[in-house]
Design an enzyme around this catalytic site. Sequence first.
Site, mmCIF file in Angstrom:
data_model
loop_
_atom_site.group_PDB
_atom_site.id
_atom_site.type_symbol
_atom_site.label_atom_id
_atom_site.label_comp_id
_atom_site.label_asym_id
_atom_site.label_seq_id
_atom_site.Cartn_x
_atom_site.Cartn_y
_atom_site.Cartn_z
ATOM 1 N N ASN A 71 6.241 3.617 18.288
ATOM 2 C CA ASN A 71 7.592 3.318 17.792
ATOM 3 C C ASN A 71 8.149 4.524 17.036
ATOM 4 O OD1 ASN A 71 8.079 -0.144 17.001
ATOM 5 N ND2 ASN A 71 6.583 0.646 18.457
ATOM 6 N N THR B 71 0.873 -1.177 0.000
ATOM 7 C CA THR B 71 0.000 0.000 0.000
ATOM 8 C C THR B 71 0.908 1.224 0.000
ATOM 9 O OG1 THR B 71 -0.008 0.228 2.402
ATOM 10 C CG2 THR B 71 -1.664 -1.268 1.442
ATOM 11 N N LYS C 192 -7.936 -2.753 15.735
ATOM 12 C CA LYS C 192 -6.850 -3.555 16.321
ATOM 13 C C LYS C 192 -7.385 -4.358 17.525
ATOM 14 C CE LYS C 192 -2.978 -3.584 15.311
ATOM 15 N NZ LYS C 192 -2.193 -4.361 14.323
ATOM 16 N N THR D 207 -1.234 -2.976 19.665
ATOM 17 C CA THR D 207 -0.882 -1.611 20.070
ATOM 18 C C THR D 207 -1.448 -1.265 21.444
ATOM 19 O OG1 THR D 207 -1.337 0.698 19.551
ATOM 20 C CG2 THR D 207 -2.899 -0.873 18.686
ATOM 21 N N ASP D 208 -0.791 -0.347 22.141
ATOM 22 C CA ASP D 208 -1.323 0.124 23.427
ATOM 23 C C ASP D 208 -2.642 0.887 23.246
ATOM 24 O OD1 ASP D 208 -0.306 2.471 22.281
ATOM 25 O OD2 ASP D 208 1.038 2.952 23.946
ATOM 26 N N GLU D 209 -2.907 1.333 21.995
ATOM 27 C CA GLU D 209 -4.121 2.128 21.772
ATOM 28 C C GLU D 209 -5.400 1.336 22.031
ATOM 29 O OE1 GLU D 209 -4.339 4.720 18.436
ATOM 30 O OE2 GLU D 209 -2.218 5.199 18.518
ATOM 31 N N PRO E 46 -10.115 14.487 16.242
ATOM 32 C CA PRO E 46 -11.288 14.033 17.004
ATOM 33 C C PRO E 46 -10.971 12.749 17.779
ATOM 34 C CG PRO E 46 -11.792 14.201 14.634
ATOM 35 C CD PRO E 46 -10.326 14.463 14.785
ATOM 36 N N TYR F 165 -9.220 3.083 14.091
ATOM 37 C CA TYR F 165 -7.978 2.286 14.035
ATOM 38 C C TYR F 165 -7.857 1.389 15.261
ATOM 39 C CZ TYR F 165 -3.091 1.180 15.037
ATOM 40 O OH TYR F 165 -1.940 0.525 15.405
HETATM 41 P P1 NAD Z 1 3.042 0.744 8.401
HETATM 42 O O1 NAD Z 1 1.800 1.460 8.028
HETATM 43 O O2 NAD Z 1 4.362 1.446 8.263
HETATM 44 O O3 NAD Z 1 3.169 -0.602 7.539
HETATM 45 C C1 NAD Z 1 2.073 -1.442 7.310
HETATM 46 C C2 NAD Z 1 2.477 -2.434 6.220
HETATM 47 O O4 NAD Z 1 1.367 -3.323 6.017
HETATM 48 C C3 NAD Z 1 2.809 -1.789 4.870
HETATM 49 O O5 NAD Z 1 3.988 -2.340 4.331
HETATM 50 C C4 NAD Z 1 1.607 -2.139 4.006
HETATM 51 O O6 NAD Z 1 1.907 -2.252 2.622
HETATM 52 C C5 NAD Z 1 1.184 -3.484 4.618
HETATM 53 N N1 NAD Z 1 -0.227 -3.785 4.347
HETATM 54 C C6 NAD Z 1 -1.293 -2.972 4.515
HETATM 55 N N2 NAD Z 1 -2.418 -3.594 4.124
HETATM 56 C C7 NAD Z 1 -2.054 -4.838 3.717
HETATM 57 C C8 NAD Z 1 -2.770 -5.949 3.214
HETATM 58 N N3 NAD Z 1 -4.099 -5.899 3.019
HETATM 59 N N4 NAD Z 1 -2.099 -7.080 2.924
HETATM 60 C C9 NAD Z 1 -0.733 -7.152 3.099
HETATM 61 N N5 NAD Z 1 -0.008 -6.106 3.540
HETATM 62 C C10 NAD Z 1 -0.657 -4.965 3.854
HETATM 63 O O7 NAD Z 1 2.821 0.229 9.871
HETATM 64 P P2 NAD Z 1 3.847 0.121 11.095
HETATM 65 O O8 NAD Z 1 3.926 1.425 11.775
HETATM 66 O O9 NAD Z 1 5.064 -0.563 10.632
HETATM 67 O O10 NAD Z 1 3.007 -0.862 12.051
HETATM 68 C C11 NAD Z 1 3.118 -2.261 11.909
HETATM 69 C C12 NAD Z 1 2.165 -2.930 12.889
HETATM 70 O O11 NAD Z 1 2.498 -2.508 14.216
HETATM 71 C C13 NAD Z 1 0.714 -2.576 12.680
HETATM 72 O O12 NAD Z 1 -0.049 -3.742 12.922
HETATM 73 C C14 NAD Z 1 0.421 -1.527 13.739
HETATM 74 O O13 NAD Z 1 -0.922 -1.580 14.153
HETATM 75 C C15 NAD Z 1 1.350 -1.964 14.854
HETATM 76 N N6 NAD Z 1 1.827 -0.888 15.737
HETATM 77 C C16 NAD Z 1 2.490 0.191 15.223
HETATM 78 C C17 NAD Z 1 2.985 1.153 16.106
HETATM 79 C C18 NAD Z 1 3.747 2.352 15.610
HETATM 80 O O14 NAD Z 1 4.114 3.200 16.429
HETATM 81 N N7 NAD Z 1 4.056 2.474 14.345
HETATM 82 C C19 NAD Z 1 2.772 1.028 17.481
HETATM 83 C C20 NAD Z 1 2.020 -0.058 17.938
HETATM 84 C C21 NAD Z 1 1.589 -1.038 17.059
HETATM 85 O O1 DAU Z 2 0.505 4.016 20.476
HETATM 86 C C1 DAU Z 2 0.783 3.192 19.393
HETATM 87 C C2 DAU Z 2 0.283 3.830 18.121
HETATM 88 O O2 DAU Z 2 1.167 4.912 17.835
HETATM 89 C C3 DAU Z 2 0.220 2.867 16.942
HETATM 90 O O3 DAU Z 2 -0.704 1.853 17.211
HETATM 91 C C4 DAU Z 2 -0.157 3.596 15.648
HETATM 92 O O4 DAU Z 2 -0.069 2.709 14.554
HETATM 93 C C5 DAU Z 2 0.810 4.743 15.447
HETATM 94 O O5 DAU Z 2 0.401 5.495 14.319
HETATM 95 C C6 DAU Z 2 0.867 5.638 16.688
HETATM 96 O O6 DAU Z 2 -0.395 6.345 16.863
HETATM 97 P P1 DAU Z 2 -0.432 7.883 17.323
HETATM 98 O O7 DAU Z 2 -1.724 8.437 16.917
HETATM 99 O O8 DAU Z 2 -0.024 8.046 18.736
HETATM 100 O O9 DAU Z 2 0.794 8.418 16.408
HETATM 101 P P2 DAU Z 2 0.944 9.712 15.496
HETATM 102 O O10 DAU Z 2 2.364 9.748 15.038
HETATM 103 O O11 DAU Z 2 -0.122 9.844 14.485
HETATM 104 O O12 DAU Z 2 0.745 10.896 16.555
HETATM 105 C C7 DAU Z 2 1.525 10.988 17.724
HETATM 106 C C8 DAU Z 2 1.003 12.171 18.522
HETATM 107 O O13 DAU Z 2 1.274 13.375 17.805
HETATM 108 C C9 DAU Z 2 -0.493 12.156 18.734
HETATM 109 O O14 DAU Z 2 -0.790 12.704 20.005
HETATM 110 C C10 DAU Z 2 -1.024 13.065 17.633
HETATM 111 C C11 DAU Z 2 0.071 14.088 17.490
HETATM 112 N N1 DAU Z 2 0.256 14.677 16.141
HETATM 113 C C12 DAU Z 2 0.433 13.825 15.101
HETATM 114 C C13 DAU Z 2 0.609 14.305 13.826
HETATM 115 C C14 DAU Z 2 0.793 13.362 12.661
HETATM 116 C C15 DAU Z 2 0.286 16.047 15.966
HETATM 117 O O15 DAU Z 2 0.162 16.839 16.930
HETATM 118 N N2 DAU Z 2 0.459 16.533 14.713
HETATM 119 C C16 DAU Z 2 0.603 15.727 13.620
HETATM 120 O O16 DAU Z 2 0.739 16.244 12.479
#
Ligand code: NAD
Ligand code: DAU
Length: 352
Positions: A196, A38, A170, A141-143, A290, A166
Amino acid sequence: MNRVLVTGGAGFIGSNFIRYFLKHQQDISLLVNFDFLTYAGNLENLTDCESDPRYRFVRGDVRDYGQVKQLFSEYGFDTVVHFAAESHVDRSITDPELFLTTNVLGTRALLDAAKEQWNIDPKNKYSQTYKPGVRFLQISTDEVYGALGPTGKFTELSPLLPNSPYSASKASADLLVRAFGQTFGLPVNITRCSNNYGPYQFPEKLIPLMVHNALLDKPLPVYGDGMQVRDWLHVEDHCAAITAVLERGLVGEVYNIGGSSEKTNLELIRLILRELEKSEDLITYVQDRPGHDRRYAIDHTKITETLSWSPVYTVEEGIHETVQWYLHHPDWIERVVTGEYQVYYARMYETL
Ligand code: NAD
Ligand code: DAU
């Protein structure tokens, strides 16, 4: 652990995990990265892994049960690490359905394929006996726990109270994973980690977005008052924790993974600006998200005490290293911010 399926391995955490796992697990004979590519999937994240004879990439969709089933029978996996998901909260507010199909139905397809492939008597619907050593790990995720007030932390026993489409998707996937463990005896684990950060993160997320904008002297869009708290986890610490669960985790258990590094968004953005030697005048307050969760914090006592894992990075070290990585990879950033990203950014931020 010998033949490993990683879903979503072209994304941020998945690609870091593949690199980490190939380096630290010399015993595995095969690692298949199954990814739909994607907007968030980028094979450029893994160019250095392509020459490893144990690594293969297969493009495909976790929602496609036929394809997933075929993949299991072709490669005979014993381990699944399921990252593939729609992962961005803001996008889930505009398109909840996509999050349900990918995150919930995609997880269902993988669980069913694993159950069928791993059960030693698949024709017997009550059979709960699986091939030895198989394991399905759901990366969550912790969310799913919702939001905290000013004190306290999420434990594995905290109620699931998701607030965004989202996190609801999850949480639903987690409940399905649990149900496959309870009803069918499938050997499952769930990990729930905090935010992360690190190399190869797509610049829709807070840290790379702020780094990218600051480098261009563009406004840094802070939602609401910027006092929301996140518990920052370096992606390499996360990869080490996942490996500990795969190696030593008790079947059926949930493990929380956190960085013990709470920061308000404003504190974090100021840290980034100091690293880049840019002015705080770039900070621009915009309309809040929101349903915005005020605070997350993870209690990781369980994984620390039972599997001897703890985070190594402080957020200051991790941010320094991460900012340096982005500074040294301008070509990577340039390529990921073309096309879809421009459309997304305009739609998301120009009306705020
Ligand atoms: P990301 O959005 O960077 O990557 C998601 C990947 O999944 C992409 O490579 C995308 O192509 C693939 N994908 C999406 N839909 C698909 C489908 N239908 N079939 C096969 N592949 C598909 O996400 P990330 O930040 O690397 O997160 C990875 C996992 O960790 C997720 O499950 C997310 O919920 C979880 N997570 C992320 C964070 C964070 O801070 N990024 C924190 C907690 C949990
Ligand atoms: O807690 C784990 C989650 O962390 C994962 O499950 C999600 O996949 C990952 O996207 C992340 O979610 P958040 O919503 O916490 O991450 P994000 O980077 O979108 O935002 C982090 C914080 O910053 C949140 O409080 C929203 C704020 N923010 C984010 C963006 C993109 C802003 O203030 N401005 C912005 O432009």
